[in-house]
Scaffold this motif. Structure first.
Motif: not given
Length: 181
Positions: A6-15, A75-85
Motif C-alpha cells: 500500500l505504501d508503494r502504491k500511495w507513493d506512486n499516486f503521490f508522485n 497543500r498535502v505533504s507526502r507524510g500527510e498523504f500516506v497517513a491520511g490514505m
C-alpha cells in the motif's frame, strides 16, 4: 503482503500528482495534471469535456486537502498523504474522494461516448499521467477483467478501490497508474 505494498502504491499516486515535483500535492498540481490529461486526449481546454475533468479534479482536490491537510497549509505533504490514505482505506473514504475524478475521466476519455473506454481511450488518458505506453497497455489488459476489450465505470472503480486498499500483490488494480516504482 504487508502495508509495504500500500505504501508503494500511495507513493506512486503521490508522485503522479506532485506535478511540479516539490514534495507537496497542491491545487496547481491538480490543475496541471487535469490539463495534461485534456491535452493527451486531444480536447480544447475550453471544451465542456475539459470542464468536466477540471470540475472532477477540483472535487478530488477539495476532498483531499480537507481530509489530509493536517497542518492547514493548503497543500498535502507526502507524510500527510500516506497517513491520511491509511485512515481513508480503512473507512472506505476513497470512494467519496476519487469517484468524481473517475467519472470525469470517463467523460474525457470516452471518445465515442459509449460509456466505456477502449484501449486507445485508456492509452490517451494514461499518456496524460505520463504512464509509459507498454505499462498502459498492460494495465488495460489487467483491468479489463471481463476481457470485453473495454473498461467500464465498474471495472475502473474496482481497480481504484484495489489500488488504494488492497494488500494483495496480484490485484489487477495495483496497475492502475502503471508499474509501481
Amino acid at each position: 503482503m504487508t502495508q509495504a505494498l500500500l505504501d508503494r502504491k500511495w507513493d506512486n499516486f503521490f508522485n503522479h500528482f506532485d506535478a511540479n515535483g516539490n514534495g507537496y500535492v497542491e491545487h496547481e498540481d491538480f490543475v496541471q495534471r487535469g490539463e495534461e490529461i485534456v491535452t493527451a486526449c486531444g480536447y480544447d481546454p475550453a471544451s465542456e469535456r475539459a470542464k468536466s475533468v477540471s470540475d472532477g479534479f477540483q472535487q478530488v482536490w477539495t476532498s483531499l486537502v480537507g481530509s489530509l491537510d493536517t497542518d492547514g497549509d493548503g497543500r498535502v505533504s507526502r507524510g500527510e498523504f500516506v497517513a491520511g490514505m491509511a485512515v481513508l482505506a480503512e473507512s472506505d473514504g476513497y470512494d467519496t474522494i476519487f469517484q468524481p475524478a473517475i467519472d470525469a475521466l470517463l467523460v474525457i476519455g470516452d471518445e465515442d461516448g459509449d460509456g466505456r473506454l477502449s484501449m486507445n481511450d485508456w492509452l490517451r488518458l494514461q499518456g496524460g499521467y505520463g504512464t509509459p505506453l507498454p505499462a498502459a497497455e498492460e494495465s488495460f489488459r489487467l483491468l479489463d477483467t471481463d476481457a470485453s476489450g473495454y473498461l467500464t465505470r465498474a471495472e475502473i472503480s474496482v481497480a481504484t478501490r484495489e489500488y488504494f486498499t488492497s494488500t494483495d500483490p496480484q490485484a489487477a488494480g495495483n496497475h492502475l497508474y502503471g508499474p509501481l516504482v
